[in-house]
Scaffold this motif. Structure first.
Motif, PDB file in Angstrom:
ATOM      1  N   LEU A  82       0.829  -1.206   0.000  1.00 48.93           N
ATOM      2  CA  LEU A  82       0.000   0.000   0.000  1.00 48.93           C
ATOM      3  C   LEU A  82       0.865   1.258   0.000  1.00 48.93           C
ATOM      4  O   LEU A  82       0.543   2.235  -0.688  1.00 48.93           O
ATOM      5  CB  LEU A  82      -0.947  -0.002   1.206  1.00 48.93           C
ATOM      6  N   GLY A  83       1.955   1.235   0.756  1.00 52.46           N
ATOM      7  CA  GLY A  83       2.857   2.383   0.774  1.00 52.46           C
ATOM      8  C   GLY A  83       3.499   2.636  -0.573  1.00 52.46           C
ATOM      9  O   GLY A  83       3.561   3.778  -1.040  1.00 52.46           O
ATOM     10  N   VAL A  84       3.962   1.584  -1.217  1.00 48.98           N
ATOM     11  CA  VAL A  84       4.564   1.714  -2.548  1.00 48.98           C
ATOM     12  C   VAL A  84       3.529   2.230  -3.548  1.00 48.98           C
ATOM     13  O   VAL A  84       3.816   3.123  -4.353  1.00 48.98           O
ATOM     14  CB  VAL A  84       5.155   0.363  -3.018  1.00 48.98           C
ATOM     15  N   ALA A  85       2.321   1.692  -3.494  1.00 52.87           N
ATOM     16  CA  ALA A  85       1.264   2.129  -4.414  1.00 52.87           C
ATOM     17  C   ALA A  85       0.923   3.601  -4.190  1.00 52.87           C
ATOM     18  O   ALA A  85       0.695   4.346  -5.160  1.00 52.87           O
ATOM     19  CB  ALA A  85       0.024   1.260  -4.241  1.00 52.87           C
ATOM     20  N   ALA A  86       0.900   4.040  -2.932  1.00 51.87           N
ATOM     21  CA  ALA A  86       0.600   5.447  -2.641  1.00 51.87           C
ATOM     22  C   ALA A  86       1.669   6.366  -3.223  1.00 51.87           C
ATOM     23  O   ALA A  86       1.354   7.408  -3.817  1.00 51.87           O
ATOM     24  CB  ALA A  86       0.472   5.647  -1.137  1.00 51.87           C
ATOM     25  N   VAL A  87       2.934   5.994  -3.084  1.00 51.85           N
ATOM     26  CA  VAL A  87       4.028   6.796  -3.649  1.00 51.85           C
ATOM     27  C   VAL A  87       3.944   6.787  -5.172  1.00 51.85           C
ATOM     28  O   VAL A  87       4.141   7.822  -5.816  1.00 51.85           O
ATOM     29  CB  VAL A  87       5.395   6.287  -3.155  1.00 51.85           C
ATOM     30  N   ASP A  88       3.636   5.640  -5.757  1.00 52.41           N
ATOM     31  CA  ASP A  88       3.490   5.564  -7.215  1.00 52.41           C
ATOM     32  C   ASP A  88       2.376   6.496  -7.698  1.00 52.41           C
ATOM     33  O   ASP A  88       2.513   7.155  -8.734  1.00 52.41           O
ATOM     34  CB  ASP A  88       3.200   4.131  -7.661  1.00 52.41           C
ATOM     35  N   HIS A 135      -6.015  10.566  -4.350  1.00 49.40           N
ATOM     36  CA  HIS A 135      -6.343   9.141  -4.415  1.00 49.40           C
ATOM     37  C   HIS A 135      -5.705   8.429  -3.229  1.00 49.40           C
ATOM     38  O   HIS A 135      -4.716   8.882  -2.687  1.00 49.40           O
ATOM     39  CB  HIS A 135      -5.803   8.502  -5.701  1.00 49.40           C
ATOM     40  N   LEU A 136      -6.277   7.307  -2.846  1.00 49.24           N
ATOM     41  CA  LEU A 136      -5.644   6.454  -1.857  1.00 49.24           C
ATOM     42  C   LEU A 136      -5.466   5.073  -2.457  1.00 49.24           C
ATOM     43  O   LEU A 136      -6.123   4.714  -3.427  1.00 49.24           O
ATOM     44  CB  LEU A 136      -6.458   6.394  -0.559  1.00 49.24           C
ATOM     45  N   ALA A 137      -4.541   4.342  -1.900  1.00 51.49           N
ATOM     46  CA  ALA A 137      -4.288   2.975  -2.348  1.00 51.49           C
ATOM     47  C   ALA A 137      -5.135   2.046  -1.479  1.00 51.49           C
ATOM     48  O   ALA A 137      -5.068   2.112  -0.256  1.00 51.49           O
ATOM     49  CB  ALA A 137      -2.814   2.632  -2.223  1.00 51.49           C
ATOM     50  N   ALA A 138      -5.932   1.197  -2.115  1.00 48.11           N
ATOM     51  CA  ALA A 138      -6.820   0.277  -1.387  1.00 48.11           C
ATOM     52  C   ALA A 138      -6.561  -1.151  -1.843  1.00 48.11           C
ATOM     53  O   ALA A 138      -6.147  -1.393  -2.978  1.00 48.11           O
ATOM     54  CB  ALA A 138      -8.272   0.643  -1.638  1.00 48.11           C
ATOM     55  N   TYR A 139      -6.808  -2.082  -0.961  1.00 53.62           N
ATOM     56  CA  TYR A 139      -6.660  -3.507  -1.266  1.00 53.62           C
ATOM     57  C   TYR A 139      -8.044  -4.056  -1.574  1.00 53.62           C
ATOM     58  O   TYR A 139      -8.947  -4.011  -0.731  1.00 53.62           O
ATOM     59  CB  TYR A 139      -6.051  -4.216  -0.062  1.00 53.62           C
ATOM     60  N   LYS A 140      -8.226  -4.541  -2.808  1.00 53.64           N
ATOM     61  CA  LYS A 140      -9.535  -5.042  -3.230  1.00 53.64           C
ATOM     62  C   LYS A 140      -9.338  -6.241  -4.146  1.00 53.64           C
ATOM     63  O   LYS A 140      -8.653  -6.138  -5.161  1.00 53.64           O
ATOM     64  CB  LYS A 140     -10.303  -3.939  -3.965  1.00 53.64           C
ATOM     65  N   GLY A 141      -9.923  -7.350  -3.779  1.00 50.47           N
ATOM     66  CA  GLY A 141      -9.845  -8.527  -4.630  1.00 50.47           C
ATOM     67  C   GLY A 141      -8.426  -9.002  -4.883  1.00 50.47           C
ATOM     68  O   GLY A 141      -8.086  -9.344  -6.004  1.00 50.47           O
ATOM     69  N   ASN A 142      -7.585  -8.988  -3.856  1.00 48.53           N
ATOM     70  CA  ASN A 142      -6.197  -9.430  -3.964  1.00 48.53           C
ATOM     71  C   ASN A 142      -5.347  -8.515  -4.847  1.00 48.53           C
ATOM     72  O   ASN A 142      -4.320  -8.937  -5.366  1.00 48.53           O
ATOM     73  CB  ASN A 142      -6.111 -10.880  -4.455  1.00 48.53           C
ATOM     74  N   ARG A 143      -5.811  -7.280  -5.034  1.00 49.99           N
ATOM     75  CA  ARG A 143      -5.056  -6.288  -5.816  1.00 49.99           C
ATOM     76  C   ARG A 143      -5.050  -4.963  -5.083  1.00 49.99           C
ATOM     77  O   ARG A 143      -5.961  -4.665  -4.325  1.00 49.99           O
ATOM     78  CB  ARG A 143      -5.710  -6.073  -7.187  1.00 49.99           C
ATOM     79  N   VAL A 144      -4.047  -4.159  -5.347  1.00 49.76           N
ATOM     80  CA  VAL A 144      -4.003  -2.799  -4.830  1.00 49.76           C
ATOM     81  C   VAL A 144      -4.504  -1.885  -5.940  1.00 49.76           C
ATOM     82  O   VAL A 144      -3.985  -1.919  -7.050  1.00 49.76           O
ATOM     83  CB  VAL A 144      -2.573  -2.413  -4.384  1.00 49.76           C
TER      84      VAL A 144
END
Length: 68
Positions: free
Chosen positions: A17-23, A32-41
């Motif tokens: 989640l941290g990496v996705a937020a920086v990306d 935007h925020l990074a969320a975990y949904k269905g085994n995906r960020v």
């Protein structure tokens, strides 16, 4: 909060989640925020969550890039 020690899954998820937020920031996707949904960020617009957004302090963002 569920308490207890974090599992391996918890630790890996926090990193993902941290990496996705920086990306998202690097892609210019502010609000935007990074969320975990269905085994995906996945990215989720904040306005969908909170109904409003705030401006990002670009000077703080530039300062944070020093550490990237």
């Amino acid at each position: 909060q569920r308490g207890g020690s974090p599992t391996l899954f918890d630790r890996v998820l926090a990193t993902r989640l941290g990496v996705a937020a920086v990306d998202l920031l690097n892609e210019g996707k502010f609000g935007h925020l990074a969320a975990y949904k269905g085994n995906r960020v996945v990215p989720v617009p904040l306005e969908r969550i909170a109904g409003k957004t705030k401006q990002v302090d670009l000077e703080l963002y530039r300062l944070a890039q020093v550490f990237y």
